[in-house]
Write a protein that holds these residues in place. Structure first.
Motif, PDB file in Angstrom:
ATOM      1  N   GLY A  39     -11.727 -41.654  -5.329  1.00 45.98           N
ATOM      2  CA  GLY A  39     -10.310 -41.855  -5.055  1.00 45.98           C
ATOM      3  C   GLY A  39      -9.378 -40.698  -5.347  1.00 45.98           C
ATOM      4  N   LYS A  40      -9.887 -39.540  -5.654  1.00 46.70           N
ATOM      5  CA  LYS A  40      -9.037 -38.389  -5.953  1.00 46.70           C
ATOM      6  C   LYS A  40      -8.900 -37.497  -4.720  1.00 46.70           C
ATOM      7  N   ARG A  41      -7.839 -36.702  -4.700  1.00 48.63           N
ATOM      8  CA  ARG A  41      -7.651 -35.665  -3.685  1.00 48.63           C
ATOM      9  C   ARG A  41      -7.681 -34.333  -4.414  1.00 48.63           C
ATOM     10  N   VAL A  42      -8.606 -33.470  -3.996  1.00 44.30           N
ATOM     11  CA  VAL A  42      -8.827 -32.201  -4.697  1.00 44.30           C
ATOM     12  C   VAL A  42      -8.667 -31.053  -3.712  1.00 44.30           C
ATOM     13  N   THR A  43      -7.947 -30.028  -4.130  1.00 39.55           N
ATOM     14  CA  THR A  43      -7.788 -28.822  -3.317  1.00 39.55           C
ATOM     15  C   THR A  43      -8.693 -27.741  -3.896  1.00 39.55           C
ATOM     16  N   VAL A  44      -9.514 -27.144  -3.022  1.00 38.38           N
ATOM     17  CA  VAL A  44     -10.438 -26.091  -3.453  1.00 38.38           C
ATOM     18  C   VAL A  44     -10.342 -24.914  -2.488  1.00 38.38           C
ATOM     19  N   PRO A  45     -10.578 -23.703  -2.990  1.00 39.60           N
ATOM     20  CA  PRO A  45     -10.565 -22.537  -2.101  1.00 39.60           C
ATOM     21  C   PRO A  45     -11.702 -22.626  -1.074  1.00 39.60           C
ATOM     22  N   ARG A  46     -11.435 -22.175   0.139  1.00 43.33           N
ATOM     23  CA  ARG A  46     -12.506 -22.100   1.143  1.00 43.33           C
ATOM     24  C   ARG A  46     -13.564 -21.130   0.652  1.00 43.33           C
ATOM     25  N   GLY A  47     -14.826 -21.479   0.873  1.00 40.91           N
ATOM     26  CA  GLY A  47     -15.929 -20.628   0.446  1.00 40.91           C
ATOM     27  C   GLY A  47     -16.308 -20.814  -1.013  1.00 40.91           C
TER      28      GLY A  47
END
Length: 123
Positions: A39-47
């Motif tokens: 249920g979380k929304r996580v932002t991660v760098p591409r690659g």
């Protein structure tokens, strides 16, 4: 990681020992937004090495892990777990046999099979 797009199934590394499944919700030039199964929304760098493509559902329980499209830590562990839950305690990785201890009796050996093993030990 191969090309990723919205609705791609991925694994997200949340700690040194834990991966969680997720779906890519947004793809930006430098980052991805992943909605995780918890249920979380996580932002991660591409690659990032914290994101890995997930095996398609129909291939999660192959008996030889070398058949997985991505032979990496989260896909291997998930496949082994799915096979274990189905009482499939033997899995190959090429010429290597991985045996998971079920901690219970599994009736996969008939009397005939056991006898054939005993017979080969005598020869």
């Amino acid at each position: 990681m191969a090309s990723v797009h919205i609705t791609s199934r991925v694994w997200l590394k949340v700690s040194n020992l834990k991966w969680v499944g997720g779906i890519v919700e947004q793809v930006h030039e430098r980052e991805l937004v992943v909605a995780t199964e918890d249920g979380k929304r996580v932002t991660v760098p591409r690659g990032s090495d914290k994101v890995s493509q997930r095996t398609p559902p129909g291939m999660e329980t192959v008996d030889n892990l070398t058949l997985l499209p991505d032979l990496d830590e989260p896909n291997m562990l998930h496949s082994l777990m799915q096979r274990y839950l189905q009482n499939k305690i033997y899995t190959r990785t090429g010429p290597i046999l991985v045996a998971m201890n079920p901690w219970q009796e599994i009736k996969i050996y008939s009397s005939e099979i056991l006898h054939s093993y005993r017979k080969h030990q005598v020869e």
